[in-house]
Design an enzyme around this catalytic site. Structure first.
Site, short mmCIF file in Angstrom:
data_model
loop_
_atom_site.label_atom_id
_atom_site.label_comp_id
_atom_site.label_asym_id
_atom_site.label_seq_id
_atom_site.Cartn_x
_atom_site.Cartn_y
_atom_site.Cartn_z
N GLY A 1 -8.51 16.95 -21.77
CA GLY A 1 -7.60 17.19 -20.65
C GLY A 1 -8.16 18.22 -19.70
N GLU B 1 -37.50 10.90 -15.87
CA GLU B 1 -38.26 10.13 -16.86
C GLU B 1 -38.00 8.63 -16.73
OE1 GLU B 1 -40.63 10.89 -18.46
OE2 GLU B 1 -40.60 13.07 -18.59
#
Ligand code: TGC
Ligand code: FAD
Length: 387
Positions: A342, A366
């Site tokens: 939350g 990468e």
């Protein structure tokens, strides 16, 4: 009695005693020495260079390389170390990946004996830091287009160009720089105190904040002939270094996912909503179970690729499968865990959103997910669809 997500897959039984010991040692280092400071480093947008000695002291730099002060472990052990570092923060794993898999690997694989003796022991111990300059402002996914140029001037090389998004660039003592020459792409070992070399730190990042990212400017950098990596010829050389770092990410991203999931399970167990623990609601359990499946499947894939790498049987396309899948699932897990937390989940007190934000970079660097999809597509069809 409750179980840990990866216990449901019996993952530990797939590892040797030594692999489990290495994993436990790195986990302890992260939990006891680094994790307490990670939120502060992330908030202030830095990673102190001083941690290098401690990481080097544990043998984490270039740990899967042989000789020159490197630990010489197998690939699975290296992967597990990456996993535990990234369970702390992707910035920690990147710090170690760039040092070991890119800077040190490039010198270890392609360097002269003199270059290895000069740099590898110091990089392994953390006395020196390295970086790896391939990407340029206009050439990320397509490094073949790089504009950085090296030209001969008598007995010397002169380098001109700009590299961008370079991890550890402003901290490094030595940079592996890739440049076009009359003989195709070649690599150079550049001490960062060479006149004409400047590193400018990138500010304002929303991701990978506990990591230093830099622009490297090479303005008439004059180097002796001996600065060239003698064995690296053509684009295949830097791309082969990426295989090493991508392999570490196959494991590493799962560390961020595991830490997010463990955080969410713990939170759901104590947080009461509508008068009982959040963990007792079916919708929460569905989320936790689905994430556990993806984490466990990713782990099985990582170990399978690790065993193949240790047998010397892995191909770049197989590493693409692991990088694509595990980073894609890790970011989905980190985001889903954030929902369980939350509003508390948007703060630095809990790790999932920090991991999710970091994984935006991991998804991109990468080789972006799109590049790995196209690599797999090429492997399946024989048609290269990059261009
Ligand atoms: P292409 O024609 O496919 O290949 C050119 C030559 O390279 C060889 N090759 C490889 N060799 C070893 N490993 C690999 N993964 C290889 N991929 C290709 C290939 O066999 C060929 O050799 P030869 O002898 O025939 O010349 O090249 P292309 O220009 O079509 O590009 C292909 C593509 C798109 C897959 C490649 O450019 C690519 O991988 N792009 C993504 C670039 C990238 O990943 N950059 C990462 C920079 S470093 C970084 O991000 C560090 S982040 C920090 C951290 O790691 O923590
Ligand atoms: P681009 O290549 O411009 O791509 C933009 C978008 O277009 C992406 O979604 C991409 O997938 C898509 N795209 C590109 N080509 C195609 C195509 N043919 N078909 C379909 N879609 C396509 N680099 C280094 O050399 N060393 C480092 O240490 C390093 N560290 C990094 C650290 C961080 C935190 C980050 C964020 C990046 C780092 N990089 C480093 C750079 C990284 O490797 C590049 O960002 C990456 O390769 C993507 O390049 P780009 O950002 O230029 O994106």
């Amino acid at each position: 009695m409750t179980m840990k997500p990866l216990d449901l897959f019996g993952i530990d039984a797939l590892l040797s005693d030594e692999e489990r010991d290495i994993q436990a040692t790195v986990r302890r280092l992260v939990d006891e020495r680094l994790r307490p400071q990670l939120p502060e480093w992330f908030e202030s947008g830095t990673l102190p260079k001083e941690i290098a000695r401690e990481l080097g002291g544990l043998g984490l730099f270039g740990m899967h390389l042989q000789g020159y002060g490197c630990a010489g472990t197998n690939a699975v052990s290296y992967g597990l170390a990456c996993l535990e570092l990234e369970a702390g923060d992707s910035g920690l794993r990147s710090f170690v990946s760039v040092q070991g898999s890119l800077s040190m690997f490039s010198i270890h694989r392609y360097g002269s004996e003199e270059q290895k003796q000069e740099w590898l022991p110091r990089l392994a111990s953390g006395e020196a830091l390295g970086c790896f300059g391939l990407t340029e402002p206009d050439f990320g996914s397509n490094p073949a287009g790089m504009r950085t140029r090296a030209r001969r001037d008598g007995a010397d090389w002169i380098l001109d160009g700009t590299k961008m998004w370079i991890t550890n660039g402003s901290l490094a003592d030595v940079a592996t720089v890739w440049a076009q020459t009359d003989d195709g792409v070649r690599g150079f070992v550049v001490p960062t105190n060479t006149p004409g070399f400047t590193a400018n730190t990138v500010h304002g990042k929303l991701s990978m904040r506990a990591s230093v990212t830099s622009e490297l400017v090479l303005d008439g950098v004059r180097l002796p002939v001996s600065a060239m990596l003698p064995e690296a010829r053509g684009l295949g050389a830097p791309l082969s270094c990426l295989n090493e770092a991508r392999f570490g990410i196959v494991f590493g991203a799962l560390g961020a996912a595991r830490d997010s999931l463990e955080t969410a399970i713990a939170y759901a167990g104590t947080r009461e909503v509508f008068d009982r623990p959040l963990a007792g609601y079916q919708l929460t359990q569905e989320k936790l179970a689905d994430m556990t499946l993806e984490l466990g499947k990713g782990m099985l894939l990582a170990i399978q690729l690790g065993r193949m790498k240790d047998r010397g049987e892995i191909s770049p396309d197989q590493i693409s499968v692991g990088k694509l899948n595990n980073v894609r699932e890790a970011i989905a897990i980190a985001r889903e865990c954030r929902t369980i937390l939350g509003a508390n989940g948007i703060t630095l007190e809990y790790s999932p959103l920090r991991h999710a934000n970091n994984l935006e970079s991991v998804l991109t660097y990468e080789g972006t997910s799109e590049m790995h999809l196209l690599s797999i597509g090429r492997a399946l069809t024989g048609h290269a669809a990059f261009r």
